[in-house]
Design a protein around this motif. Structure first.
Motif, PDB file in Angstrom:
ATOM      1  N   ALA A   1       3.132   8.052  -1.998  1.00 11.36           N
ATOM      2  CA  ALA A   1       3.687   7.072  -2.923  1.00 11.36           C
ATOM      3  C   ALA A   1       3.777   5.681  -2.319  1.00 11.36           C
ATOM      4  O   ALA A   1       3.486   4.686  -2.977  1.00 11.36           O
ATOM      5  CB  ALA A   1       5.075   7.538  -3.378  1.00 11.36           C
ATOM      6  N   ALA A   2       4.198   5.602  -1.049  1.00 14.06           N
ATOM      7  CA  ALA A   2       4.371   4.282  -0.429  1.00 14.06           C
ATOM      8  C   ALA A   2       3.046   3.547  -0.318  1.00 14.06           C
ATOM      9  O   ALA A   2       2.944   2.356  -0.634  1.00 14.06           O
ATOM     10  CB  ALA A   2       5.011   4.435   0.945  1.00 14.06           C
ATOM     11  N   MET A   3       1.989   4.252   0.129  1.00 15.78           N
ATOM     12  CA  MET A   3       0.690   3.604   0.282  1.00 15.78           C
ATOM     13  C   MET A   3       0.138   3.174  -1.070  1.00 15.78           C
ATOM     14  O   MET A   3      -0.370   2.060  -1.230  1.00 15.78           O
ATOM     15  CB  MET A   3      -0.292   4.543   0.987  1.00 15.78           C
ATOM     16  N   ASP A   4       0.213   4.029  -2.067  1.00 18.10           N
ATOM     17  CA  ASP A   4      -0.295   3.678  -3.384  1.00 18.10           C
ATOM     18  C   ASP A   4       0.474   2.492  -3.972  1.00 18.10           C
ATOM     19  O   ASP A   4      -0.081   1.659  -4.686  1.00 18.10           O
ATOM     20  CB  ASP A   4      -0.199   4.874  -4.334  1.00 18.10           C
ATOM     21  N   GLN A   5       1.769   2.408  -3.645  1.00 17.42           N
ATOM     22  CA  GLN A   5       2.578   1.305  -4.144  1.00 17.42           C
ATOM     23  C   GLN A   5       2.135  -0.017  -3.538  1.00 17.42           C
ATOM     24  O   GLN A   5       2.090  -1.041  -4.214  1.00 17.42           O
ATOM     25  CB  GLN A   5       4.047   1.571  -3.795  1.00 17.42           C
ATOM     26  N   VAL A   6       1.756  -0.016  -2.246  1.00 16.53           N
ATOM     27  CA  VAL A   6       1.338  -1.239  -1.576  1.00 16.53           C
ATOM     28  C   VAL A   6      -0.085  -1.623  -1.961  1.00 16.53           C
ATOM     29  O   VAL A   6      -0.379  -2.776  -2.281  1.00 16.53           O
ATOM     30  CB  VAL A   6       1.441  -1.076  -0.043  1.00 16.53           C
ATOM     31  N   ALA A   7      -0.998  -0.647  -1.928  1.00 14.71           N
ATOM     32  CA  ALA A   7      -2.415  -0.956  -2.101  1.00 14.71           C
ATOM     33  C   ALA A   7      -2.870  -0.963  -3.548  1.00 14.71           C
ATOM     34  O   ALA A   7      -3.922  -1.515  -3.865  1.00 14.71           O
ATOM     35  CB  ALA A   7      -3.241   0.056  -1.315  1.00 14.71           C
ATOM     36  N   GLY A   8      -2.103  -0.323  -4.431  1.00 17.77           N
ATOM     37  CA  GLY A   8      -2.568  -0.217  -5.799  1.00 17.77           C
ATOM     38  C   GLY A   8      -3.441   1.019  -5.975  1.00 17.77           C
ATOM     39  O   GLY A   8      -3.712   1.751  -5.018  1.00 17.77           O
ATOM     40  N   PRO A   9      -3.924   1.278  -7.162  1.00 13.75           N
ATOM     41  CA  PRO A   9      -4.646   2.525  -7.440  1.00 13.75           C
ATOM     42  C   PRO A   9      -5.964   2.660  -6.699  1.00 13.75           C
ATOM     43  O   PRO A   9      -6.398   3.769  -6.428  1.00 13.75           O
ATOM     44  CB  PRO A   9      -4.857   2.478  -8.954  1.00 13.75           C
ATOM     45  N   ALA A  10      -6.637   1.581  -6.383  1.00 13.38           N
ATOM     46  CA  ALA A  10      -7.944   1.723  -5.716  1.00 13.38           C
ATOM     47  C   ALA A  10      -8.216   0.525  -4.815  1.00 13.38           C
ATOM     48  O   ALA A  10      -9.328   0.039  -4.723  1.00 13.38           O
ATOM     49  CB  ALA A  10      -9.053   1.863  -6.756  1.00 13.38           C
ATOM     50  N   GLY A  11      -7.182   0.036  -4.165  1.00 13.84           N
ATOM     51  CA  GLY A  11      -7.331  -1.156  -3.347  1.00 13.84           C
ATOM     52  C   GLY A  11      -7.679  -0.833  -1.904  1.00 13.84           C
ATOM     53  O   GLY A  11      -7.787   0.312  -1.499  1.00 13.84           O
ATOM     54  N   GLY A  12      -7.845  -1.902  -1.128  1.00 13.02           N
ATOM     55  CA  GLY A  12      -8.043  -1.776   0.302  1.00 13.02           C
ATOM     56  C   GLY A  12      -6.813  -2.287   1.013  1.00 13.02           C
ATOM     57  O   GLY A  12      -6.249  -3.333   0.634  1.00 13.02           O
ATOM     58  N   VAL A  13      -6.346  -1.598   2.028  1.00  8.75           N
ATOM     59  CA  VAL A  13      -5.136  -1.979   2.730  1.00  8.75           C
ATOM     60  C   VAL A  13      -5.399  -1.975   4.226  1.00  8.75           C
ATOM     61  O   VAL A  13      -6.000  -1.036   4.760  1.00  8.75           O
ATOM     62  CB  VAL A  13      -3.951  -1.063   2.363  1.00  8.75           C
ATOM     63  N   LEU A  14      -4.976  -3.025   4.907  1.00 13.17           N
ATOM     64  CA  LEU A  14      -5.128  -3.128   6.350  1.00 13.17           C
ATOM     65  C   LEU A  14      -3.914  -2.528   7.040  1.00 13.17           C
ATOM     66  O   LEU A  14      -2.772  -2.885   6.733  1.00 13.17           O
ATOM     67  CB  LEU A  14      -5.280  -4.588   6.768  1.00 13.17           C
ATOM     68  N   THR A  15      -4.168  -1.622   7.992  1.00 20.12           N
ATOM     69  CA  THR A  15      -3.101  -1.050   8.817  1.00 20.12           C
ATOM     70  C   THR A  15      -3.518  -1.211  10.280  1.00 20.12           C
ATOM     71  O   THR A  15      -4.104  -0.299  10.867  1.00 20.12           O
ATOM     72  CB  THR A  15      -2.857   0.437   8.483  1.00 20.12           C
ATOM     73  N   PRO A  16      -3.255  -2.373  10.882  1.00 22.15           N
ATOM     74  CA  PRO A  16      -3.715  -2.641  12.244  1.00 22.15           C
ATOM     75  C   PRO A  16      -2.813  -1.985  13.289  1.00 22.15           C
ATOM     76  O   PRO A  16      -1.843  -2.584  13.762  1.00 22.15           O
ATOM     77  CB  PRO A  16      -3.664  -4.168  12.322  1.00 22.15           C
ATOM     78  N   VAL A  17      -3.132  -0.755  13.659  1.00 22.56           N
ATOM     79  CA  VAL A  17      -2.292   0.018  14.573  1.00 22.56           C
ATOM     80  C   VAL A  17      -3.162   0.641  15.659  1.00 22.56           C
ATOM     81  O   VAL A  17      -4.348   0.902  15.448  1.00 22.56           O
ATOM     82  CB  VAL A  17      -1.526   1.111  13.814  1.00 22.56           C
ATOM     83  N   PRO A  18      -2.603   0.897  16.835  1.00 20.33           N
ATOM     84  CA  PRO A  18      -3.389   1.474  17.935  1.00 20.33           C
ATOM     85  C   PRO A  18      -3.658   2.962  17.740  1.00 20.33           C
ATOM     86  O   PRO A  18      -2.852   3.687  17.145  1.00 20.33           O
ATOM     87  CB  PRO A  18      -2.508   1.242  19.172  1.00 20.33           C
ATOM     88  N   LEU A  19      -4.773   3.404  18.279  1.00 22.66           N
ATOM     89  CA  LEU A  19      -5.162   4.811  18.210  1.00 22.66           C
ATOM     90  C   LEU A  19      -4.160   5.683  18.966  1.00 22.66           C
ATOM     91  O   LEU A  19      -3.627   5.293  19.998  1.00 22.66           O
ATOM     92  CB  LEU A  19      -6.550   4.973  18.832  1.00 22.66           C
ATOM     93  N   GLY A  20      -3.916   6.869  18.435  1.00 23.01           N
ATOM     94  CA  GLY A  20      -3.087   7.847  19.121  1.00 23.01           C
ATOM     95  C   GLY A  20      -1.600   7.710  18.899  1.00 23.01           C
ATOM     96  O   GLY A  20      -0.826   8.519  19.410  1.00 23.01           O
ATOM     97  N   THR A  21      -1.180   6.712  18.132  1.00 22.21           N
ATOM     98  CA  THR A  21       0.243   6.491  17.877  1.00 22.21           C
ATOM     99  C   THR A  21       0.672   7.165  16.581  1.00 22.21           C
ATOM    100  O   THR A  21      -0.156   7.600  15.771  1.00 22.21           O
ATOM    101  CB  THR A  21       0.547   4.991  17.788  1.00 22.21           C
ATOM    102  N   ASN A  22       1.980   7.210  16.368  1.00 23.87           N
ATOM    103  CA  ASN A  22       2.510   7.719  15.112  1.00 23.87           C
ATOM    104  C   ASN A  22       1.955   6.921  13.934  1.00 23.87           C
ATOM    105  O   ASN A  22       1.565   7.483  12.910  1.00 23.87           O
ATOM    106  CB  ASN A  22       4.043   7.643  15.151  1.00 23.87           C
ATOM    107  N   ALA A  23       1.898   5.590  14.091  1.00 21.24           N
ATOM    108  CA  ALA A  23       1.372   4.742  13.014  1.00 21.24           C
ATOM    109  C   ALA A  23      -0.100   5.023  12.750  1.00 21.24           C
ATOM    110  O   ALA A  23      -0.560   4.949  11.604  1.00 21.24           O
ATOM    111  CB  ALA A  23       1.576   3.269  13.369  1.00 21.24           C
ATOM    112  N   CYS A  24      -0.858   5.346  13.794  1.00 23.19           N
ATOM    113  CA  CYS A  24      -2.265   5.726  13.625  1.00 23.19           C
ATOM    114  C   CYS A  24      -2.377   6.971  12.749  1.00 23.19           C
ATOM    115  O   CYS A  24      -3.218   7.033  11.849  1.00 23.19           O
ATOM    116  CB  CYS A  24      -2.891   5.969  15.001  1.00 23.19           C
ATOM    117  N   HIS A  25      -1.522   7.951  12.978  1.00 21.28           N
ATOM    118  CA  HIS A  25      -1.580   9.174  12.176  1.00 21.28           C
ATOM    119  C   HIS A  25      -1.165   8.918  10.735  1.00 21.28           C
ATOM    120  O   HIS A  25      -1.708   9.516   9.809  1.00 21.28           O
ATOM    121  CB  HIS A  25      -0.728  10.258  12.831  1.00 21.28           C
TER     122      HIS A  25
END
Length: 503
Positions: free
Chosen positions: A192-216
């Protein structure tokens, strides 16, 4: 500690839950050609292509006798986003539990983390120094090639309450802790959170390092939401800001420290004006940072999300339209979630009183691996380790990390977060961190400041004079030290424990 009632409720919650592979394959069946993950604007994985590459990996894992819930580590170079994503999906499909690792960790730390969770094995990239003595290890190409290229010969019997991930906390205030996540928890309310930010078919940038919780989180969003998730091999402030403009992305989710760096470096107004939506999270967002972004990006809906690795999927959110009515707030809980402020006596605090923040939601709860009775988790509630207050209108306000707040000589609590917020208002300060001053009397505070322009002198007396108009005398740091760079974790969070040792 979970009571028998909460355990019964947890089992009821998982009765109708789905597993992650079921959710992913249903999404792929609906739209196999959708670009799910894009690295640096050019290297892509469609849903169908991602599954095709991951199924041989899953078959190879079954050949290693991986069973549902078995922990499998992933270790890849920072640039190997696509291989890491394929390996993670392969583990999910085989029923294993992904243990994300970062190549930036030292060998001893890698070995300790794998040993502590009883990892069955490790999938790694080429050219990686592999820790020894922790089950089997296999390079990703060898694992996939040894299984053939066809579909899985048998689908593992995965249950909603099986482990699917072990996620390590950021270690900002102490050693990183291993958080155990089940399928039922991970798929609850997805996404729900991602769809709320990006919209139904948008592109969203998540600039996070590999191997982190945010990466997952980014990988799972790519697999289960409608958005195309964009990631970067170099997720620094300039690269992330330039990516928004170069790829004309409508949405971004930024770690708060990265957003703060963009503001300090003058990147927000230069590159982010095309954003429709911007969510800030992963660390408490200083009020001055949020206000500056809103002023620089008047046509962007800026929101704040607040949660933790332990509490997910419970979180609170302050949408753009609520900023002026509720300055400094973390917003309201997501639908179905609850927030509670608990006083020192364990009772619920009165509205407006500062106490410990607890969050909960109807979904199955997480736990610390090997420590299921840890009192961080109580009857569905998660103790956040943060202090805050809730007003009569239900909006949550942040006071400080419980481990960071300083007890003044008169017994009052001093918020280091508020001191940092005041320092960040200074036009020559790019970033700041306040901690208890171990070299001073009880209740003394030391502040470390990073100049906006490297090498610029920041006289302590001038900064204290600036703070005197914004803080009480007890809050003004007795000692202010200018540093070239603050010590940071992978997501840019300041590691205050290192500053505590330093002073």
């Amino acid at each position: 500690m979970k009571s028998s009632d909460s355990l019964t409720a947890s089992r009821a919650q998982t009765a109708d839950a789905v597993t992650l592979p079921e959710l992913i394959e249903a999404r792929a069946d609906r739209d196999p050609e959708r670009v799910a993950l894009c690295v640096d604007g050019r290297d892509e994985l469609t849903m169908g292509g991602w599954l095709s590459r991951a199924r041989p990996v899953a078959a190879g894992l079954l050949g290693h006798a991986v069973r549902p819930g078995d922990r499998v580590g992933l270790l890849f170079a920072d640039s190997a986003w696509l291989d890491y994503a394929v390996a993670a999906l392969g583990v999910y499909l085989a029923g294993g539990a992904v243990v994300g690792m970062s190549a930036r960790l030292g060998s001893a730390e890698l070995t300790q983390r794998l040993s502590a969770v009883g990892a069955a094995g490790l999938i790694h990239g080429t050219g990686i120094d592999v820790p020894t003595g922790q089950g089997w290890s296999a390079p990703l190409p060898d694992l996939a090639a040894g299984s053939g290229s066809g579909p899985l010969s048998s689908r593992p019997a995965i249950a909603p309450d099986d482990l699917v991930e072990i996620i390590h906390t950021s270690g900002t205030t102490g050693p990183a802790k291993a958080v155990a996540v089940t399928h039922a928890n991970l798929t609850f309310g997805r996404n729900a959170a991602m769809d709320q930010v990006a919209g139904p078919a948008g592109g969203v940038l998540t600039p996070v390092p590999l191997g982190t919780n945010a990466c997952h989180s980014a990988i799972l969003a790519a697999l289960t939401s409608a958005a195309t998730v964009h990631v970067l091999r170099r997720p620094d402030a300039r690269s992330a800001a330039e990516a928004v403009a170069r790829f004309q992305l409508p949405a971004a989710i930024l770690p708060a420290p990265l957003a703060r760096a963009m503001v300090a470096q003058g990147l927000a107004e230069q590159y982010l004006s095309g954003l429709r939506t911007l969510m800030l999270g992963s660390a408490p967002v200083h009020t001055v940072t949020a206000n500056r972004l809103r002023a620089l990006l008047p046509d962007t809906a800026v929101s704040i999300g607040y949660g933790s690795t332990e509490a997910a999927p419970a979180f609170t959110q302050l949408p753009s339209q609520d900023f002026e009515k509720h300055p400094g707030s973390l917003g309201l809980p997501r639908p179905g979630a609850e927030v509670r402020i608990v006083g020192p006596d364990g009772a619920r605090a009165e509205p407006g009183s500062v106490g410990e923040i607890w969050l909960r939601c109807p979904g199955p709860q997480r736990s610390y691996y090997g420590r299921p009775m840890d009192d961080t988790f109580q009857d569905g509630w998660t103790r956040m380790g943060d202090l805050g207050s809730v007003g009569g209108d239900g909006y949550l306000s942040f006071f400080d990390r419980a481990a960071d707040a300083v007890r003044a000589a008169d017994g009052r609590l001093i918020s280091t977060y508020s001191i940092e917020d005041a320092l960040l208002e200074h036009p020559e300060v790019a970033d700041a961190a306040a901690v208890a001053d171990r070299s001073g009397p009880p209740g003394a505070v030391a502040a470390f400041v990073q100049p906006r322009t490297p090498g610029t002198p920041l006289p302590p007396d001038r900064l204290r004079g600036f703070l005197a108009d914004r803080l009480s005398s007890a809050e003004v740091p007795a000692r202010i030290v200018a540093v070239g760079e603050l010590p940071r974790g992978p997501l840019g969070k300041v590691l205050k424990r290192r500053l505590g040792v330093a002073n």
